[in-house]
Design an enzyme around this catalytic site. Structure first.
Site, PDB file in Angstrom:
ATOM      1  N   CYS A 183     -26.486   4.275 -13.397  1.00  0.00           N
ATOM      2  CA  CYS A 183     -25.395   5.259 -13.312  1.00  0.00           C
ATOM      3  C   CYS A 183     -25.902   6.627 -13.759  1.00  0.00           C
ATOM      4  O   CYS A 183     -26.272   6.820 -14.922  1.00  0.00           O
ATOM      5  CB  CYS A 183     -24.224   4.805 -14.189  1.00  0.00           C
ATOM      6  SG  CYS A 183     -22.866   6.003 -14.226  1.00  0.00           S
ATOM      7  N   ASP A 219      -9.974   5.963  -2.506  1.00  0.00           N
ATOM      8  CA  ASP A 219      -8.825   6.388  -3.307  1.00  0.00           C
ATOM      9  C   ASP A 219      -9.355   7.022  -4.594  1.00  0.00           C
ATOM     10  O   ASP A 219     -10.558   7.283  -4.714  1.00  0.00           O
ATOM     11  CB  ASP A 219      -7.916   5.185  -3.605  1.00  0.00           C
ATOM     12  CG  ASP A 219      -8.564   4.235  -4.598  1.00  0.00           C
ATOM     13  OD1 ASP A 219      -9.806   4.246  -4.700  1.00  0.00           O
ATOM     14  OD2 ASP A 219      -7.831   3.502  -5.278  1.00  0.00           O
ATOM     15  N   GLU A 265       0.819  -1.214   0.000  1.00  0.00           N
ATOM     16  CA  GLU A 265       0.000   0.000   0.000  1.00  0.00           C
ATOM     17  C   GLU A 265       0.853   1.265   0.000  1.00  0.00           C
ATOM     18  O   GLU A 265       0.498   2.253  -0.642  1.00  0.00           O
ATOM     19  CB  GLU A 265      -0.944   0.008   1.204  1.00  0.00           C
ATOM     20  CG  GLU A 265      -2.016  -1.074   1.168  1.00  0.00           C
ATOM     21  CD  GLU A 265      -2.935  -0.962  -0.042  1.00  0.00           C
ATOM     22  OE1 GLU A 265      -2.996   0.107  -0.662  1.00  0.00           O
ATOM     23  OE2 GLU A 265      -3.583  -1.968  -0.368  1.00  0.00           O
ATOM     24  N   CYS A 325     -20.631  -2.203 -18.671  1.00  0.00           N
ATOM     25  CA  CYS A 325     -20.669  -1.949 -17.231  1.00  0.00           C
ATOM     26  C   CYS A 325     -21.964  -2.482 -16.610  1.00  0.00           C
ATOM     27  O   CYS A 325     -23.058  -2.131 -17.056  1.00  0.00           O
ATOM     28  CB  CYS A 325     -20.554  -0.453 -16.961  1.00  0.00           C
ATOM     29  SG  CYS A 325     -20.658  -0.058 -15.211  1.00  0.00           S
ATOM     30  N   LEU A 348      11.307   5.597  -7.671  1.00  0.00           N
ATOM     31  CA  LEU A 348       9.866   5.444  -7.443  1.00  0.00           C
ATOM     32  C   LEU A 348       9.183   6.766  -7.101  1.00  0.00           C
ATOM     33  O   LEU A 348       7.973   6.904  -7.255  1.00  0.00           O
ATOM     34  CB  LEU A 348       9.621   4.424  -6.330  1.00  0.00           C
ATOM     35  CG  LEU A 348       8.198   3.889  -6.178  1.00  0.00           C
ATOM     36  CD1 LEU A 348       7.669   3.324  -7.492  1.00  0.00           C
ATOM     37  CD2 LEU A 348       8.128   2.823  -5.093  1.00  0.00           C
ATOM     38  N   TYR A 373      -6.780   6.378   3.792  1.00  0.00           N
ATOM     39  CA  TYR A 373      -6.871   5.314   2.798  1.00  0.00           C
ATOM     40  C   TYR A 373      -6.074   4.076   3.227  1.00  0.00           C
ATOM     41  O   TYR A 373      -6.608   2.958   3.274  1.00  0.00           O
ATOM     42  CB  TYR A 373      -6.372   5.772   1.407  1.00  0.00           C
ATOM     43  CG  TYR A 373      -6.116   4.557   0.564  1.00  0.00           C
ATOM     44  CD1 TYR A 373      -7.170   3.880  -0.022  1.00  0.00           C
ATOM     45  CD2 TYR A 373      -4.834   3.997   0.467  1.00  0.00           C
ATOM     46  CE1 TYR A 373      -6.972   2.688  -0.703  1.00  0.00           C
ATOM     47  CE2 TYR A 373      -4.622   2.812  -0.211  1.00  0.00           C
ATOM     48  CZ  TYR A 373      -5.695   2.170  -0.792  1.00  0.00           C
ATOM     49  OH  TYR A 373      -5.502   0.985  -1.431  1.00  0.00           O
TER      50      TYR A 373
END
Length: 356
Positions: free
Chosen positions: A207, A137, A36, A201, A79, A119
């Site tokens: 939606c 997130d 994470e 979807c 990174l 998160y």
DNA sequence: AATCCGGGGAT
DNA sequence: ATCCCAGGATT
């Protein structure tokens, strides 16, 4: 009874979600935490190799906690967001010392650790300990903004509160880890930022964004970032077979990474040869010779554009005016972590020919 | 609340 | 060029 969104999401997850990642289903909180942290603001494809490297080098949190900092940063090199690496080391040491090596088991305790916010705490608590905490997130914000047709900006205090409340309401509290994984996978695979797969979807009928043709407009982001430009002139000063480098310690970009002798300006210098008083100041009456001046390299950061040029200088005496810098043998250079713009220069054949 | 912190990939 | 990524810390 959970909303239909949750039912359909879990159905999609069971029947169609084929996304596979090494930490999926992982129950070791150390590995979950490591993955994470690496994945904060980082694509799975980019972080994957780093995760494998870290697990291979440090299979347990004890081994990470006792590792030399230099070695950890070398693994993190490239990174970005290097504060994550500093906090990673600090947290490993705290868990080993203050928690006897056992990772904290509740959201509240986990969130106290360095580098862990809402998160990451929710992710670890739900994945490792089955605590019903909803992750929010970028994926989750996007899915919810579109599904509910919400135009509240995601990067505001009220927006964050709203999306956290919605996510919590939608969470399947019986299987929070599976639900959290599913909604992030759904956002990454179906409800993508660009060109989402609305045609296949399972949530399409409900939606709001799809109904009103707002998919492309959502989610809304309020702030646009301002960028500034900086010009870095790096002097690669060779004395015998050594070079001067230092660690960046200021509250600035690339903290804890290393660099050569830096002269920085906020406008480009007219001519490296004529207008750079820096070298003369540095050397005083000592002699030196400039053997190479590189092309201009660029590195785009989130808030800054860095222009970088490398000037190779040879001297026969140590440069006493250099504070903070230390002489490192050229064979030792690769042990140190550098920003990408320096590594790009070092990796070019012409640069190597000059230096080695 | 606003700003900063990286590097890479997609468009 | 611009956006965004399994965000968080600092001011």
């Amino acid at each position: 009874m959970k909303p239909t969104f949750t039912e359909k999401l879990l159905e999609w997850n069971n029947a169609q979600n084929t996304r596979s990642m090494p930490w999926k289903g992982e129950k070791d909180p150390y590995k979950i935490w490591l993955s994470e942290i690496i994945l904060q603001q980082t694509r799975v494809e980019q972080g994957l190799a780093y995760y494998e490297k870290f697990i291979a080098a440090f299979p347990t949190i004890q081994q990470l906690a006792k590792a030399p900092e230099k070695k950890v940063f070398k693994l993190w090199e490239g990174l970005g967001y290097y504060t994550r690496c500093r906090n990673l080391i600090a947290t490993a040491q705290i868990v080993v010392k203050d928690h006897k090596g056992k990772f904290p088991r509740t959201y509240d305790q986990i969130k106290e650790l360095k580098g862990i916010g809402p998160y990451t705490a929710a992710a670890i608590a739900s994945f490792a300990f089955n605590e019903p905490r909803a992750v929010v997130d970028g994926n989750v914000q996007r899915v919810m903004a579109r599904y509910f047709g919400i135009s509240t900006p995601i990067d505001t205090t009220s927006g964050k509160k709203l999306y956290q409340e919605l996510a919590t309401a939608l969470l399947d509290t019986e299987q929070p880890g599976i639900y959290n994984q599913a909604i992030m996978d759904f956002g990454a695979v179906i409800c993508k930022p660009q060109n989402p797969l609305c045609s296949v979807c399972p949530q399409q009928a409900d939606c709001e964004a799809f109904k009103h043709d707002l998919v492309k407009q959502l989610p809304v982001k309020e702030k646009s970032l301002k960028k500034k430009e900086r010009w870095f002139y790096y002097f690669i000063i060779q004395y015998q077979s050594k070079f001067y480098i230092r660690e960046r310690t200021d509250k600035d970009i690339w903290q804890s990474l290393h660099e050569f002798v830096l002269y920085e300006t906020d406008t480009p210098v007219q001519s490296i040869f004529q207008d750079l008083p820096f070298l003369k100041t540095l050397f005083g009456k000592q002699s030196y010779s400039v053997s190479h001046i590189s092309k201009v390299y660029h590195q785009q950061l989130t808030h800054q554009l860095i222009h970088g040029q490398f000037i190779t200088v040879t001297t026969v005496k140590p440069v006493t005016a250099l504070k903070d810098y230390v002489l490192i043998d050229k064979k030792q250079l690769k042990q140190y972590a550098f920003p990408r713009i320096i590594n790009t220069f070092l990796e070019e054949k012409s640069s190597l020919a000059q230096l080695f």
